[in-house]
Scaffold this active site. Structure first.
Site, short mmCIF file in Angstrom:
data_model
loop_
_atom_site.label_atom_id
_atom_site.label_comp_id
_atom_site.label_asym_id
_atom_site.label_seq_id
_atom_site.Cartn_x
_atom_site.Cartn_y
_atom_site.Cartn_z
N HIS A 170 0.83 -1.20 0.00
CA HIS A 170 0.00 0.00 0.00
C HIS A 170 0.87 1.25 0.00
CE1 HIS A 170 -3.35 -2.66 1.18
NE2 HIS A 170 -4.13 -1.70 0.68
N LYS A 183 -0.73 4.94 4.46
CA LYS A 183 -1.60 4.00 5.17
C LYS A 183 -1.04 3.74 6.57
CE LYS A 183 -4.22 -0.26 4.61
NZ LYS A 183 -5.45 0.46 4.97
#
Length: 238
Positions: A135, A139
């Site tokens: 990600h 995040k």
């Protein structure tokens, strides 16, 4: 439909665009600078609130939505230690809450595929299993909520695994998840089964946030007028 947005980062802005394109009205936008708007008439007029914020603020946001009498659709991850509290509130107080670790239609197809593959691989103990997820650097939680959902799908259907672990397997019954944070990656998830003979893997690679945002708006459309705790299984009947 009247929609309130709770959280106005990149995901919130994408949800706004898609909601407007589908003929909905955004009646309130709440972000870090205006939490008092939970008490506003505009917010209370919403048919549903779509919440994408942070693990630290999510539960508090849900309570404020419930106090205002507004159903919630949320995709925030990292707060699931309080999930049972939300379920109990929905059951006892008649509140409405739709939760998904990932709203992408493709990812939810991937969830179903993951469970099916795990059922097959339960009969082939020579294959060990691991996961990788990637990600963007913004995040906050690791592993991702999507990775946890995938891991739970494996554990439910693969007798030789009984828990997931971050990065390292401490014992043979652990399912390790390797979490990578780099660049602006929307989300990549891969489940890998490996034996001495070969490797079998399935992978989902999100191209943008649009798929997540569209799914959240579809969930909001589904949630309006309903009661209780809802999820993607209710929406797609997987």
């Amino acid at each position: 439909m009247k929609i309130a947005l709770v959280g106005y980062g990149k995901m919130g802005k994408t949800i706004e665009q898609i909601a407007l394109s589908r003929g909905h009205e955004i009646v309130s936008i709440i972000d870090i600078n205006n939490p008092e708007d939970f008490q506003s008439d505009a917010f209370k007029s919403a048919d549903v609130a779509i919440e994408f914020t942070t693990p630290a603020t999510a539960f508090n946001n849900y309570m404020k939505c419930f106090e205002a009498g507004v159903p919630v659709v949320s995709g925030t991850t990292g707060w699931l230690d309080r999930l049972d509290e939300v379920k109990q509130i929905c059951e006892k107080e008649g509140k409405t809450f739709f939760y998904a670790s990932n709203f992408s239609v493709g990812v939810n197809i991937f969830f179903a595929l993951n469970k099916y593959l795990a059922k097959i691989m339960n009969n082939f103990p020579s294959y060990d299993v691991r996961m990788t997820e990637v990600h963007h650097i913004h995040k906050l939680d690791a592993p991702s909520g999507t990775a946890i959902t995938l891991a739970e799908g494996v554990i439910e259907n693969l007798d030789r695994k009984d828990r997931w672990t971050l990065e390292t397997a401490e014992k043979p019954t652990d399912l390790p998840i390797h979490a990578i944070r780099e660049g602006e990656v929307p989300g990549i998830h891969e489940i890998i089964y490996e034996s001495e003979a070969d490797t079998i893997s399935i992978k989902h690679d999100a191209k943008s946030r649009a798929g997540f945002a569209l799914g959240a708006v579809i969930a909001a459309e589904f949630t309006a007028g309903k009661k209780g705790f809802l999820g993607m299984n209710d929406l797609f009947h997987f």
